[in-house]
Write a protein that holds these residues in place. Structure first.
Motif, PDB file in Angstrom:
ATOM      1  N   LEU A 210       0.828  -1.200   0.000  1.00  0.00           N
ATOM      2  CA  LEU A 210       0.000   0.000   0.000  1.00  0.00           C
ATOM      3  C   LEU A 210       0.868   1.259   0.000  1.00  0.00           C
ATOM      4  O   LEU A 210       0.546   2.257  -0.647  1.00  0.00           O
ATOM      5  CB  LEU A 210      -0.935  -0.003   1.211  1.00  0.00           C
ATOM      6  N   PHE A 211       1.979   1.199   0.708  1.00  0.00           N
ATOM      7  CA  PHE A 211       2.924   2.329   0.706  1.00  0.00           C
ATOM      8  C   PHE A 211       3.544   2.508  -0.674  1.00  0.00           C
ATOM      9  O   PHE A 211       3.643   3.627  -1.195  1.00  0.00           O
ATOM     10  CB  PHE A 211       4.009   2.097   1.757  1.00  0.00           C
ATOM     11  N   LEU A 212       3.943   1.391  -1.298  1.00  0.00           N
ATOM     12  CA  LEU A 212       4.573   1.463  -2.615  1.00  0.00           C
ATOM     13  C   LEU A 212       3.595   1.914  -3.692  1.00  0.00           C
ATOM     14  O   LEU A 212       3.989   2.567  -4.662  1.00  0.00           O
ATOM     15  CB  LEU A 212       5.149   0.090  -2.988  1.00  0.00           C
ATOM     16  N   MET A 213       2.308   1.599  -3.523  1.00  0.00           N
ATOM     17  CA  MET A 213       1.329   1.957  -4.536  1.00  0.00           C
ATOM     18  C   MET A 213       1.006   3.454  -4.545  1.00  0.00           C
ATOM     19  O   MET A 213       0.473   3.964  -5.511  1.00  0.00           O
ATOM     20  CB  MET A 213       0.040   1.150  -4.344  1.00  0.00           C
ATOM     21  N   ASP A 214       1.320   4.139  -3.448  1.00  0.00           N
ATOM     22  CA  ASP A 214       1.040   5.574  -3.375  1.00  0.00           C
ATOM     23  C   ASP A 214       2.183   6.250  -2.638  1.00  0.00           C
ATOM     24  O   ASP A 214       2.045   6.666  -1.481  1.00  0.00           O
ATOM     25  CB  ASP A 214      -0.296   5.816  -2.682  1.00  0.00           C
ATOM     26  N   LEU A 215       3.325   6.346  -3.303  1.00  0.00           N
ATOM     27  CA  LEU A 215       4.511   6.916  -2.672  1.00  0.00           C
ATOM     28  C   LEU A 215       4.311   8.408  -2.422  1.00  0.00           C
ATOM     29  O   LEU A 215       4.310   9.215  -3.356  1.00  0.00           O
ATOM     30  CB  LEU A 215       5.741   6.687  -3.566  1.00  0.00           C
ATOM     31  N   HIS A 216       4.124   8.760  -1.154  1.00  0.00           N
ATOM     32  CA  HIS A 216       3.905  10.158  -0.785  1.00  0.00           C
ATOM     33  C   HIS A 216       4.284  10.317   0.683  1.00  0.00           C
ATOM     34  O   HIS A 216       4.040   9.401   1.500  1.00  0.00           O
ATOM     35  CB  HIS A 216       2.449  10.548  -1.012  1.00  0.00           C
ATOM     36  N   PRO A 217       4.881  11.456   1.062  1.00  0.00           N
ATOM     37  CA  PRO A 217       5.268  11.652   2.468  1.00  0.00           C
ATOM     38  C   PRO A 217       4.124  11.463   3.458  1.00  0.00           C
ATOM     39  O   PRO A 217       4.352  11.062   4.606  1.00  0.00           O
ATOM     40  CB  PRO A 217       5.790  13.097   2.479  1.00  0.00           C
ATOM     41  N   ARG A 218       2.886  11.754   3.030  1.00  0.00           N
ATOM     42  CA  ARG A 218       1.761  11.628   3.958  1.00  0.00           C
ATOM     43  C   ARG A 218       1.500  10.172   4.357  1.00  0.00           C
ATOM     44  O   ARG A 218       0.800   9.903   5.349  1.00  0.00           O
ATOM     45  CB  ARG A 218       0.496  12.215   3.340  1.00  0.00           C
ATOM     46  N   ASN A 219       2.044   9.222   3.599  1.00  0.00           N
ATOM     47  CA  ASN A 219       1.830   7.802   3.885  1.00  0.00           C
ATOM     48  C   ASN A 219       2.994   7.177   4.645  1.00  0.00           C
ATOM     49  O   ASN A 219       3.151   5.955   4.637  1.00  0.00           O
ATOM     50  CB  ASN A 219       1.597   7.044   2.575  1.00  0.00           C
ATOM     51  N   TRP A 220       3.774   7.985   5.319  1.00  0.00           N
ATOM     52  CA  TRP A 220       4.955   7.479   6.037  1.00  0.00           C
ATOM     53  C   TRP A 220       4.586   6.409   7.066  1.00  0.00           C
ATOM     54  O   TRP A 220       5.362   5.484   7.325  1.00  0.00           O
ATOM     55  CB  TRP A 220       5.670   8.635   6.738  1.00  0.00           C
ATOM     56  N   TYR A 221       3.395   6.548   7.642  1.00  0.00           N
ATOM     57  CA  TYR A 221       2.988   5.616   8.701  1.00  0.00           C
ATOM     58  C   TYR A 221       2.884   4.181   8.185  1.00  0.00           C
ATOM     59  O   TYR A 221       3.082   3.221   8.942  1.00  0.00           O
ATOM     60  CB  TYR A 221       1.656   6.051   9.301  1.00  0.00           C
ATOM     61  N   LEU A 222       2.561   4.010   6.880  1.00  0.00           N
ATOM     62  CA  LEU A 222       2.480   2.666   6.314  1.00  0.00           C
ATOM     63  C   LEU A 222       3.847   1.987   6.304  1.00  0.00           C
ATOM     64  O   LEU A 222       3.955   0.783   6.570  1.00  0.00           O
ATOM     65  CB  LEU A 222       1.915   2.733   4.898  1.00  0.00           C
ATOM     66  N   ALA A 223       4.888   2.758   6.002  1.00  0.00           N
ATOM     67  CA  ALA A 223       6.247   2.198   6.027  1.00  0.00           C
ATOM     68  C   ALA A 223       6.635   1.801   7.450  1.00  0.00           C
ATOM     69  O   ALA A 223       7.271   0.756   7.668  1.00  0.00           O
ATOM     70  CB  ALA A 223       7.229   3.210   5.461  1.00  0.00           C
ATOM     71  N   VAL A 224       6.253   2.622   8.435  1.00  0.00           N
ATOM     72  CA  VAL A 224       6.563   2.314   9.838  1.00  0.00           C
ATOM     73  C   VAL A 224       5.822   1.050  10.276  1.00  0.00           C
ATOM     74  O   VAL A 224       6.394   0.165  10.930  1.00  0.00           O
ATOM     75  CB  VAL A 224       6.189   3.502  10.745  1.00  0.00           C
ATOM     76  N   ILE A 225       4.541   0.950   9.896  1.00  0.00           N
ATOM     77  CA  ILE A 225       3.758  -0.239  10.247  1.00  0.00           C
ATOM     78  C   ILE A 225       4.358  -1.483   9.610  1.00  0.00           C
ATOM     79  O   ILE A 225       4.483  -2.542  10.246  1.00  0.00           O
ATOM     80  CB  ILE A 225       2.288  -0.055   9.792  1.00  0.00           C
ATOM     81  N   ALA A 226       4.770  -1.372   8.337  1.00  0.00           N
ATOM     82  CA  ALA A 226       5.380  -2.513   7.648  1.00  0.00           C
ATOM     83  C   ALA A 226       6.660  -2.947   8.343  1.00  0.00           C
ATOM     84  O   ALA A 226       6.914  -4.148   8.512  1.00  0.00           O
ATOM     85  CB  ALA A 226       5.659  -2.160   6.191  1.00  0.00           C
ATOM     86  N   ALA A 227       7.484  -1.984   8.780  1.00  0.00           N
ATOM     87  CA  ALA A 227       8.729  -2.317   9.472  1.00  0.00           C
ATOM     88  C   ALA A 227       8.449  -3.007  10.808  1.00  0.00           C
ATOM     89  O   ALA A 227       9.116  -3.994  11.163  1.00  0.00           O
ATOM     90  CB  ALA A 227       9.555  -1.051   9.689  1.00  0.00           C
ATOM     91  N   ALA A 228       7.461  -2.490  11.547  1.00  0.00           N
ATOM     92  CA  ALA A 228       7.130  -3.097  12.835  1.00  0.00           C
ATOM     93  C   ALA A 228       6.597  -4.512  12.659  1.00  0.00           C
ATOM     94  O   ALA A 228       6.970  -5.447  13.393  1.00  0.00           O
ATOM     95  CB  ALA A 228       6.098  -2.231  13.559  1.00  0.00           C
ATOM     96  N   LEU A 229       5.711  -4.687  11.684  1.00  0.00           N
ATOM     97  CA  LEU A 229       5.179  -6.022  11.412  1.00  0.00           C
ATOM     98  C   LEU A 229       6.269  -6.961  10.910  1.00  0.00           C
ATOM     99  O   LEU A 229       6.267  -8.162  11.224  1.00  0.00           O
ATOM    100  CB  LEU A 229       4.050  -5.930  10.385  1.00  0.00           C
ATOM    101  N   GLY A 230       7.221  -6.430  10.136  1.00  0.00           N
ATOM    102  CA  GLY A 230       8.341  -7.247   9.674  1.00  0.00           C
ATOM    103  C   GLY A 230       9.193  -7.745  10.831  1.00  0.00           C
ATOM    104  O   GLY A 230       9.617  -8.902  10.853  1.00  0.00           O
ATOM    105  N   ALA A 231       9.414  -6.873  11.815  1.00  0.00           N
ATOM    106  CA  ALA A 231      10.188  -7.286  13.000  1.00  0.00           C
ATOM    107  C   ALA A 231       9.441  -8.367  13.781  1.00  0.00           C
ATOM    108  O   ALA A 231      10.029  -9.368  14.223  1.00  0.00           O
ATOM    109  CB  ALA A 231      10.453  -6.072  13.878  1.00  0.00           C
ATOM    110  N   ALA A 232       8.121  -8.176  13.936  1.00  0.00           N
ATOM    111  CA  ALA A 232       7.317  -9.176  14.646  1.00  0.00           C
ATOM    112  C   ALA A 232       7.296 -10.505  13.892  1.00  0.00           C
ATOM    113  O   ALA A 232       7.385 -11.583  14.497  1.00  0.00           O
ATOM    114  CB  ALA A 232       5.895  -8.644  14.828  1.00  0.00           C
ATOM    115  N   PHE A 233       7.202 -10.421  12.578  1.00  0.00           N
ATOM    116  CA  PHE A 233       7.222 -11.629  11.758  1.00  0.00           C
ATOM    117  C   PHE A 233       8.549 -12.363  11.911  1.00  0.00           C
ATOM    118  O   PHE A 233       8.580 -13.591  12.057  1.00  0.00           O
ATOM    119  CB  PHE A 233       6.983 -11.259  10.299  1.00  0.00           C
ATOM    120  N   GLY A 234       9.664 -11.612  11.908  1.00  0.00           N
ATOM    121  CA  GLY A 234      10.970 -12.233  12.067  1.00  0.00           C
ATOM    122  C   GLY A 234      11.112 -12.946  13.401  1.00  0.00           C
ATOM    123  O   GLY A 234      11.620 -14.081  13.461  1.00  0.00           O
TER     124      GLY A 234
END
Length: 448
Positions: A210-234
């Motif tokens: 979803l972040f990649l589909m709409d690259l815009h500074p206002r969507n920064w929270y999606l990248a943060v959520i993806a990183a947090a979920l990635g850490a939990a997944f790992g």
């Protein structure tokens, strides 16, 4: 195997010439129709490794029949869709429905090699690659014909007879899997599936895409959520007894990780051309959907020839290097095109792209077959497609950002620069990977 594996590429290529007619019919800009591309690959990116893991456990027959039946349902939904939202839903169904074809084919190849003791699948893997390339030849041209005869809705209706044929052939020809044993019925199945790991993976990938589909500074929270979920997944996968994706094994398999990285950037280039160039030839250059499909035929014809000629040759490094060079040259030629360029220059670009189109797909497919854990062939093949579809999502986002409200020449040049950067990265990932020399067409696995 072949019919199931081509359901995804035929829907990918047909939609490339239908985007502009759909936009005109529904009164939406190209930046919104990009969701028709993104929706399919979002669903497929999530579904491929999950369905691949299920195939590793249950065998290919059950998953193939269920998924392929869903393709027919998606065809009906798309044909009757009243608006863009319903079309996007149909593409999501198509994404999930086409998940089983490729992992099932790879699993069947592996099981047949085990049964016969002949682990030399070069001919079969080449047949799969050539079939996909052939469908890619037919796709844009067929899409143009269908649009001319029955409008853009006919491109969705085509899935109904294809799905019926695939299900019937699957019922008749696919080997039956053994029945589910008592241990699985008593709860062992849930542990083997690692449902929490699958859930975290799906949430992480959805946020990222979803972040990649709409690259815009206002969507920064999606990248943060993806990183947090990635850490939990790992953390989950490292502690799970039977992980969905065994990160410990995957982390030690550097050659396979490098192959996944190459797949991502290769598909950024490939799908940017497939969708972005097609839209520009229609709106920026003035071709009809049918003629836009004709322009791409040289690419796919040369790709078929490259796959056939190189299919049984030992090793993958040379194929990847030539493919990387072909991508870079084609992107440079794209930067010279304008709305007044002669038609032969468009055909030249398509012809040059045929070299990497034919070599890269086959080399990446062969690499995964020999680099992956044999017990996880289907899920590893599915994960290859996931990385490829992440690349396609980047391509879709780059196309939407480059074109905005109209697919003009300036936007096409911006997209070509993105493609060129991805092509150079692909070349670097290949040049500095010394393990590629140990992947042989005869079936010698790369050292883990």
């Amino acid at each position: 195997m072949i019919l199931g594996s081509v359901l995804n590429p035929i829907n990918s290529t047909i939609i490339s010439v239908a985007l502009i007619p759909i936009a005109r019919a529904l009164g939406v800009p190209p930046s919104q129709t990009a969701w028709l591309v993104s929706a399919l690959y979002l669903a497929t990116s999530l579904g491929q490794p999950v369905v691949g893991r299920l195939i590793d456990i249950f065998g290919p027959r059950r998953l193939f029949l269920l998924s392929t039946g869903l393709v027919g349902v998606a065809g009906v939904v798309g044909t009757l869709a009243p608006n863009l939202g319903a079309l996007i839903a149909a593409r999501v169904l198509l994404g999930f429905g086409t998940c089983a074809g490729y992992p099932a084919a790879m699993a069947l190849v592996r099981s047949e090699a085990k049964r016969t003791g002949r682990d030399s699948p070069g001919g079969v893997l080449t047949a799969l690659a050539v079939a996909n390339q052939t469908i890619a030849v037919i796709g844009p041209l067929l899409g143009g014909l269908l649009i001319a005869v029955g409008g853009w809705r006919a491109t969705f209706a085509l899935n109904v007879p294809l799905a019926v044929a695939a299900v019937l052939l699957g019922l008749l020809r696919l080997p039956k899997s053994p029945p589910v044993d008592g241990e699985r019925r008593r709860g062992g199945l849930a542990a083997r599936l690692d449902l929490p790991g699958m859930g975290l993976f799906a949430a992480m990938l959805t946020s990222l895409l979803l972040f990649l589909m709409d690259l815009h500074p206002r969507n920064w929270y999606l990248a943060v959520i993806a990183a947090a979920l990635g850490a939990a997944f790992g953390l989950r996968e490292l502690r799970a007894a039977t992980p969905f994706i065994d990160l410990r094994v995957l982390g030690g398999n550097t050659p396979l990780l490098a192959t996944y990285g190459r797949a991502l950037v290769a598909y950024v280039v490939s799908y940017s051309f497939l969708y972005g160039f097609s839209q520009w030839t229609e709106e920026g250059y003035g071709l009809s959907p049918f003629h836009a499909g004709l322009v791409q035929i040289p690419m796919f014809l040369l790709a078929i020839g490259a796959s056939i000629v190189s299919g049984r040759r030992r090793g993958v490094r040379g194929k990847l290097l030539i493919g990387a060079a072909g991508q870079i040259v084609a992107c440079l030629v794209m930067l010279t095109l304008t709305g007044s360029s002669p038609l032969w220059t468009l055909l030249l670009v398509a012809l040059i792209f045929g070299v990497p189109q034919g070599l890269n797909n086959l080399a990446l497919q062969n690499s995964v077959y020999f680099q992956a854990d044999p017990e996880r062939t289907a899920s590893s093949a599915g994960l290859l497609r996931t990385f490829a579809y992440v690349g396609s999502m980047v391509a879709s986002s780059a196309t939407a950002v480059s074109f905005g409200q109209r697919a003009d020449t300036g936007g096409m040049h911006e997209l070509a620069w993105v493609m060129l950067a991805a092509g150079v990265l692909y070349l670097l990932l290949t040049v500095f990977d010394r393990t590629l020399g140990r992947v042989a067409a005869e079936g010698t696995p790369t050292a883990k």
